[in-house]
Design an enzyme around this catalytic site. Structure first.
Site, PDB file in Angstrom:
ATOM      1  CG  ASP A  83     -23.604 -26.358  19.880  1.00 32.24           C
ATOM      2  OD1 ASP A  83     -24.025 -25.388  20.519  1.00 32.24           O
ATOM      3  OD2 ASP A  83     -24.339 -27.107  19.188  1.00 32.24           O
ATOM      4  CG  ASP A 105     -25.937 -26.717  28.197  1.00 28.98           C
ATOM      5  OD1 ASP A 105     -26.503 -26.293  29.226  1.00 28.98           O
ATOM      6  OD2 ASP A 105     -26.517 -27.389  27.326  1.00 28.98           O
ATOM      7  CG  HIS A 179     -31.378 -28.476  20.392  1.00 30.35           C
ATOM      8  ND1 HIS A 179     -31.252 -28.474  21.764  1.00 30.35           N
ATOM      9  CD2 HIS A 179     -30.531 -27.524  19.945  1.00 30.35           C
ATOM     10  CE1 HIS A 179     -30.359 -27.566  22.125  1.00 30.35           C
ATOM     11  NE2 HIS A 179     -29.903 -26.965  21.043  1.00 30.35           N
ATOM     12  CG  HIS A 207     -29.016 -23.102  21.291  1.00 31.01           C
ATOM     13  ND1 HIS A 207     -28.088 -24.114  21.378  1.00 31.01           N
ATOM     14  CD2 HIS A 207     -28.395 -21.996  21.749  1.00 31.01           C
ATOM     15  CE1 HIS A 207     -26.964 -23.639  21.875  1.00 31.01           C
ATOM     16  NE2 HIS A 207     -27.125 -22.349  22.122  1.00 31.01           N
ATOM     17  N   GLY A 209     -32.490 -23.447  15.600  1.00 28.77           N
ATOM     18  CA  GLY A 209     -32.877 -22.573  14.481  1.00 28.77           C
ATOM     19  C   GLY A 209     -33.654 -23.272  13.372  1.00 28.77           C
ATOM     20  CB  THR A 210     -33.713 -26.798  12.146  1.00 27.25           C
ATOM     21  OG1 THR A 210     -32.316 -26.903  11.897  1.00 27.25           O
ATOM     22  CG2 THR A 210     -34.496 -27.606  11.116  1.00 27.25           C
ATOM     23  CG  ASN A 229     -26.557 -22.337  17.997  1.00 26.00           C
ATOM     24  OD1 ASN A 229     -26.037 -21.242  17.785  1.00 26.00           O
ATOM     25  ND2 ASN A 229     -26.231 -23.082  19.025  1.00 26.00           N
TER      26      ASN A 229
HETATM   27  P1  13P Z   1     -31.292 -27.401  15.299  1.00 22.65           P
HETATM   28  O1  13P Z   1     -30.634 -28.722  15.085  1.00 22.65           O
HETATM   29  O2  13P Z   1     -32.701 -27.546  15.755  1.00 22.65           O
HETATM   30  O3  13P Z   1     -31.182 -26.499  14.127  1.00 22.65           O
HETATM   31  O4  13P Z   1     -30.531 -26.706  16.518  1.00 22.65           O
HETATM   32  C1  13P Z   1     -29.134 -26.619  16.486  1.00 22.65           C
HETATM   33  C2  13P Z   1     -28.614 -26.093  17.762  1.00 22.65           C
HETATM   34  O5  13P Z   1     -29.267 -25.336  18.454  1.00 22.65           O
HETATM   35  C3  13P Z   1     -27.249 -26.502  18.166  1.00 22.65           C
HETATM   36  O6  13P Z   1     -26.888 -26.035  19.411  1.00 22.65           O
END
Ligand code: 13P
Length: 285
Positions: A83, A105, A179, A207, A209-210, A229
């Site tokens: 990542d 990145d 993130h 990215h 995703g949470t 992610n």
């Molecule tokens: P989150 O921690 O918000 O789920 O994002 C993870 C991410 O995008 C890692 O590259």
């Protein structure tokens, strides 16, 4: 086990109308949690390992050895993805260590420099059968408590074209995602995804995703997102389970394994939830 180049898993997802989740992992227990749950659900999965997480485990080859060891007796289709590598050298170290995918990145750089570096990574990675993810725009960041740490800059479709021309296999897009925990419900910019899709033909990566609502993730998948992610939600589950286990005085005999096991159990629920959102259960061959 079958360890794949990430682009194979993403191509199947793209064609099948689902996404493959990439879970950030920093240790043996997180890798056990993700791979065992994926095997149980017959879901393809990506281990997303950030350079900081690689350093914590010791090296890229240690991270790969742990993942291969855990997967050995499991029936699981997976990729090991580095990542957010911020330099060509970081990506080379991961490729050499056996990762099957790397993210270069360079989103913090002017687009010409981002593209020049991505091109170099692509040349080396593709010679080794390794997938490359690039990023345009800045995916913002909040901390665990919802405080903004970095402001987002949305993906510019013209720059997306320039980066896609380097030969990268997939593109991380900043479309209102961030993130960390969201301070308010995100509203993904699907109009921007549409613009990007008109010009760029490779699968997209979401990215942050949470906490993105299910309907928005699934709309993004319908519009070409093949990987999402997830980091914060899984880390939170592990840390909370450990804290609760200690607070409940379950740990009376220095049993580190009790804490680790609590994390694996709590983390598996998070993995199941996001696999459900990504619609990838039952998709393993
Ligand atoms: P989150 O921690 O918000 O789920 O994002 C993870 C991410 O995008 C890692 O590259």
């Amino acid at each position: 086990m079958t360890l794949h180049p990430m682009k194979t898993l993403m191509a199947d997802a793209h064609a099948g109308g689902y996404a493959v989740p990439a879970f950030n992992c920093a240790n043996l227990e997180m890798i056990q949690c993700v791979l065992r749950t994926a095997a149980e659900l017959r879901a393809p999965v990506i281990l997303g390992i950030h350079p900081v997480e690689i350093a914590y485990m010791g090296s890229a080859s240690i991270a790969v050895a742990i993942a291969r060891g855990v997967a050995e007796d499991l029936k699981v289709d997976f990729a090991i993805h580095q990542d957010h590598g911020d330099s060509v050298e970081t990506c080379i170290r991961s490729i050499r260590g056996g990762f099957t995918s790397v993210m270069y990145d360079g989103s913090h750089l002017p687009i010409a420099q981002n593209a020049a570096n991505a091109r170099e990574v692509v040349k080396i990675a593709h010679a080794c059968g390794v997938t490359v993810e690039g990023e345009v725009g800045t995916i913002g960041m909040t901390d665990e408590f919802g405080t903004k740490l970095e402001n987002a800059h949305l993906c510019d479709p013209e720059m997306a074209v320039e980066l896609a021309d380097t030969g990268i296999d997939c593109l991380a897009v900043a479309i209102g995602n961030a993130h960390g925990f969201y301070t308010e419900t995100p509203e993904l910019r699907f109009d921007l995804v549409e613009e990007i899709n008109k010009r760029v033909k490779i699968p997209l990566v979401l990215h942050g995703g949470t906490g993105i609502p299910r309907d928005q993730v699934q709309q993004a998948i319908r519009m070409g997102v093949a990987k999402m992610n997830v980091g914060t939600a899984l880390r939170y589950a592990f840390v909370k389970a450990a804290a609760d286990t200690i607070a409940a005085e379950v740990v009376k005999d220095l049993a580190l394994m009790t804490i680790g096991t609590a994390g694996i159990t709590a983390g598996a629920d998070v993995v199941r939830d996001y696999m459900d959102i990504c619609m990838c259960a039952g998709r393993s061959k």
